[in-house]
Each structure stands twice: as C-alpha cells, then as structure tokens.
Design a protein around this motif. Sequence first.
Motif, PDB file in Angstrom:
ATOM      1  N   GLU A 242     -65.224  -7.177 -65.498  1.00  0.00           N
ATOM      2  CA  GLU A 242     -66.453  -6.543 -65.956  1.00  0.00           C
ATOM      3  C   GLU A 242     -67.347  -6.260 -64.750  1.00  0.00           C
ATOM      4  OE1 GLU A 242     -67.024  -5.565 -68.989  1.00  0.00           O
ATOM      5  OE2 GLU A 242     -65.253  -6.519 -69.895  1.00  0.00           O
ATOM      6  N   PRO A 243     -68.117  -5.160 -64.801  1.00  0.00           N
ATOM      7  CA  PRO A 243     -69.014  -4.881 -63.678  1.00  0.00           C
ATOM      8  C   PRO A 243     -70.146  -5.892 -63.609  1.00  0.00           C
ATOM      9  CG  PRO A 243     -69.390  -3.323 -65.468  1.00  0.00           C
ATOM     10  CD  PRO A 243     -68.180  -4.122 -65.852  1.00  0.00           C
ATOM     11  N   SER A 244     -70.540  -6.238 -62.408  1.00  0.00           N
ATOM     12  CA  SER A 244     -71.649  -7.171 -62.210  1.00  0.00           C
ATOM     13  C   SER A 244     -72.971  -6.447 -62.044  1.00  0.00           C
ATOM     14  CB  SER A 244     -71.394  -8.029 -60.967  1.00  0.00           C
ATOM     15  OG  SER A 244     -71.332  -7.219 -59.803  1.00  0.00           O
ATOM     16  N   ALA A 245     -72.918  -5.155 -61.696  1.00  0.00           N
ATOM     17  CA  ALA A 245     -74.144  -4.404 -61.464  1.00  0.00           C
ATOM     18  C   ALA A 245     -73.864  -2.912 -61.546  1.00  0.00           C
ATOM     19  CB  ALA A 245     -74.741  -4.751 -60.102  1.00  0.00           C
ATOM     20  N   GLN A 246     -74.931  -2.154 -61.764  1.00  0.00           N
ATOM     21  CA  GLN A 246     -74.852  -0.696 -61.794  1.00  0.00           C
ATOM     22  C   GLN A 246     -76.075  -0.132 -61.081  1.00  0.00           C
ATOM     23  OE1 GLN A 246     -75.286   1.068 -65.651  1.00  0.00           O
ATOM     24  NE2 GLN A 246     -75.404   3.150 -64.860  1.00  0.00           N
ATOM     25  N   LEU A 247     -75.845   0.853 -60.239  1.00  0.00           N
ATOM     26  CA  LEU A 247     -76.936   1.582 -59.596  1.00  0.00           C
ATOM     27  C   LEU A 247     -76.719   3.067 -59.818  1.00  0.00           C
ATOM     28  CD1 LEU A 247     -77.258  -0.284 -56.161  1.00  0.00           C
ATOM     29  CD2 LEU A 247     -78.779  -0.481 -58.140  1.00  0.00           C
ATOM     30  N   ASN A 248     -77.803   3.826 -59.910  1.00  0.00           N
ATOM     31  CA  ASN A 248     -77.666   5.272 -60.067  1.00  0.00           C
ATOM     32  C   ASN A 248     -78.757   5.989 -59.288  1.00  0.00           C
ATOM     33  OD1 ASN A 248     -80.023   5.933 -61.973  1.00  0.00           O
ATOM     34  ND2 ASN A 248     -78.953   4.288 -63.067  1.00  0.00           N
TER      35      ASN A 248
END
Length: 496
Positions: A242-248
């Motif tokens: 699972e992803p630990s973080a998201q940036l956009n």
Amino acid sequence: MKKTLFISFILFANFFLASAQQESPLIEDFVKNIKGSSAFVFNDHLNVLRVNIDNENFELLGLDDKMQVKWKTTLKGYIIDADRFKGKIAALASTEFSGMKGGSNNTYKAYMLNPENGKVLAEKIIYSASDEYMFYPKMATGEGAFFKILIRQSGIKRKLHVGLPGPLALITLNSMAKDHTETMGLEVLDLDENLDSVNSFKPAIANGNFNMGVWNNKGDMFLSWFNGPSIDLYKYPANKKEPSAQLNVSVAFKPDKLAGPDENILFIPSKLNSNVVYYSVIYKNQDNDTELGVGKFDFQNNGKDFVKEVYDKQTMKAIKKNYISINKKIDDPDMGNSGKLKILYADEYNDKLFVTLSTVNHISSSISGGWYVGQDAHIINCYDQNLKRNFQQVLPSRYIYPAQLLETGSHFQKQKLYIVANNRSGNTINGLYAVLDINTGKWEKMEILPKKHIDKTDYVEGLSILWFNNNFVIPYFSLKGLMRSKLNISLQQNTY
C-alpha cells in the motif's frame, strides 16, 4: 646511397607504424543478422551485451575491456531486459514475439546467470496472462540490490492494427493512442536469486493516465499518474503493498493526442535521498511556446519545488550565440525548431541533476519507409539539488536518418560526462565524441571519431555502447536485408 635508402626505409616504416597505432581496434561484423541489442555495465572490466537474435532466441555476451568475448549464452525468448542483481545477472524475456500480433506475448520467463562464465543458474516462468491485450513489463534492479518487475495491462488489443488510408489515418492513430495509454491493470513482482516471488501485489488504479513506475535504490516504488492538470505521485515503501504517501502538483501540460504523457514527463528517483523524486516535463504554455519544467517531490517534508524556462525562438538564438566551439572542424550547432523540443534523457550524478533536450522532427518521404527522423543539437541543463541551474551546454550533433531515432550514449565517471552522438556530414553518419567537465560546465574534448573500414551509413547505437574504466567500445549498426530489418554490428574500441 645505401645509408640514405636505409634512413628512408626507417622513416617509411615509422610512418606506417604510427598510422597503424592511430587506428582504433575494430571487429567487423561482430554479430550478424540480429534484430537489436543494448548493453549494461557489470563492473569496470565486464560489460554485458543483450542481443535479440530473432523472435524466439536471444543472447547475452560478456565482453571485457579488450573486446574479448569471455562467454556467450543463448537463451529462449525475446529479451525484455537484463541487469546485474546481487553479484549475478538477472534477465527477463517474453516466450513469444510476433510482429503480426503486435509484439511480445504476456508470458514472461526469468533467468539467473553466473557472470564469470554465463552459466544459467536458474530459469522459470514467472508470469502468464491472456494474450488478448498488450501488456508492458518494466524491470528494475536498483543497481543490483533487487529484482522487481512492474507489469501494466493496456487497453490495446494484441493484434496487427491496420490504419485507414490518407487523412483518415489520424482516426486510427487517435484510437490506438487512447487504447495504449489506458491502464486496465497493474501488478508488481519481487523475485529472489532463485526466481521465487517474495512479494507480489496489484496496485490500485488511480484516476487519469498512468505515466511511469520507478524505483529508488532502496527498493521504494513510485507510481505516477497524469490526472487533468495534475501529476499525482504515490510512494510504495520497499516490500509494502500500500502507498505510504501521495503528492501532487498542477502543471500546464496538455497530453499529445498521439502520444502518452510518458513521452513528455520523466521521473528520476534520487540516489542520495530516498525521499526525493525529481521530474522533468516539456509542454506548451499559454503563449504556445515550448516550456521546460523541472520539479522535485520530497516525501519527508511534503515539499514540492518547481522551476520552468521558456524555449522560444529568441531563447534558441541566445543559446546558439553563447556556444563556444573547442573544435573548429565541427560545425556550429543547429538548434532546430523549439516547437519540436523533446526530453532525450535525465539523470542524477552525485549532487547534480541533468536534463537533456533536443528537437526531433519526423519528415515525410516517398522512400525509406515513408519518413525520416531528424535530430538537432543537444541542450544539456545541469541543476543542483535545489533546482538552481548550474550551467547550460550544447552538443552540436545533427543527423537525418530513414525511419528511426538514433540513440545517444552517455556515461558519468570521475566528475566527467562522456557522450557519443550521431552526427551527419554529407552522406556520412559519424560518431561525435565529447567530454564535459560537470564542475565547470565546459567541454574538455570534442572530436569526430575515426571510421576507417566502417561503412559511411553505419550509425552509433548509444544504448549498446560498452563503457569500461579505461576505454569504451562503440557498436556501429548496419541495416541489412531487403526490408532493412536485420542488423550487423561492428565494434570499435576507443580511449577516453
């Protein structure tokens, strides 16, 4: 008289000895009638050449810095990639390839080889799926730390696609591009030295077009999606599902109808900081001028930095004006049309980020498959870790060639950037060799490589150059056959 003749003979012999010594060692037609090749550095004294012999077989060849073949191993399949992994060589191939069916099938076989003798230590079918749709696998080893594979299922059918004639061809191309960029599924495989899966999972499909999957050297995976005006980047820590973080971040980027965003956006995971991913993107701004954006994601502090620069006619003229030639035998750079600029490659070396651009043109022709590819001078931008540009340099290469892009080869070593590009002069394609000091941003050397005993139409294949500690070996490709679909490779050894 005898003394005079003897002296003349000595001078004559010395002249030919010197001429022979100046000639670069060459192996003509080293391999023949192949479909393609590429290479990777295993260590300072061993490089491995990957060769697709035909649709059913490929070879891995271990070559040393004297151009001697230490071993050659023939394997079943159509090679996708090979690289070093924990002191061994890992290879990935599809079990079938067919041009009539659109390319590789969706059954993949992995191999593990001993780099000392090329002996196969393990082989195994590691993935198999229906061949209804085109799948696109990507392999990574993190410079030998792991063996991971990302497999993307597209929306395009695995079959021969026949285009409509004339102006209606655009309809076919638009439909194919849309199907190609559609992502119907993703799967990640993590293999050990026995080719057993130690971790596999299916990442969630996000909104928008899938752009790229990359890993840093710790094994963290980053998946990027282009969603409207935003680039979304997800971090999957090593061995996590699972992803630990998201940036956009929002960018003024509009995807080409005939190309996916992966052709205009490149991601470069930092080798120095596992939380940092750099990216470069090229697009048209509101004034319809070409603009290069260079950005940085920092997952440790949620940082998002971005710098941009316009490349219009005035900018291109200024870049050409500022160019300082170090070899008057090489023509001044032709910068080309800024509207055709593309990102050729991007990389990080030590504490510097490099982004290289060039104009790429597709030129219609009634011969040579109906079109030519033209490429102009390279623009090399160097940035520090805060995205401040240290310098900008120009490599004055230029060529036009039938129906294909000719790759540039590059290699970092001891604070130098070594480059070999194709450069056309009249009807001859030459290798242009240059050495850039990355601390000063100045050229140390630039020269046209000798081409004795090599056909004037043979070109340098940059992705197949063998880079050693004290020398490098250039493969010259020669197109063969009625349809020019087969290749012969000659090897030429050069010193730095």
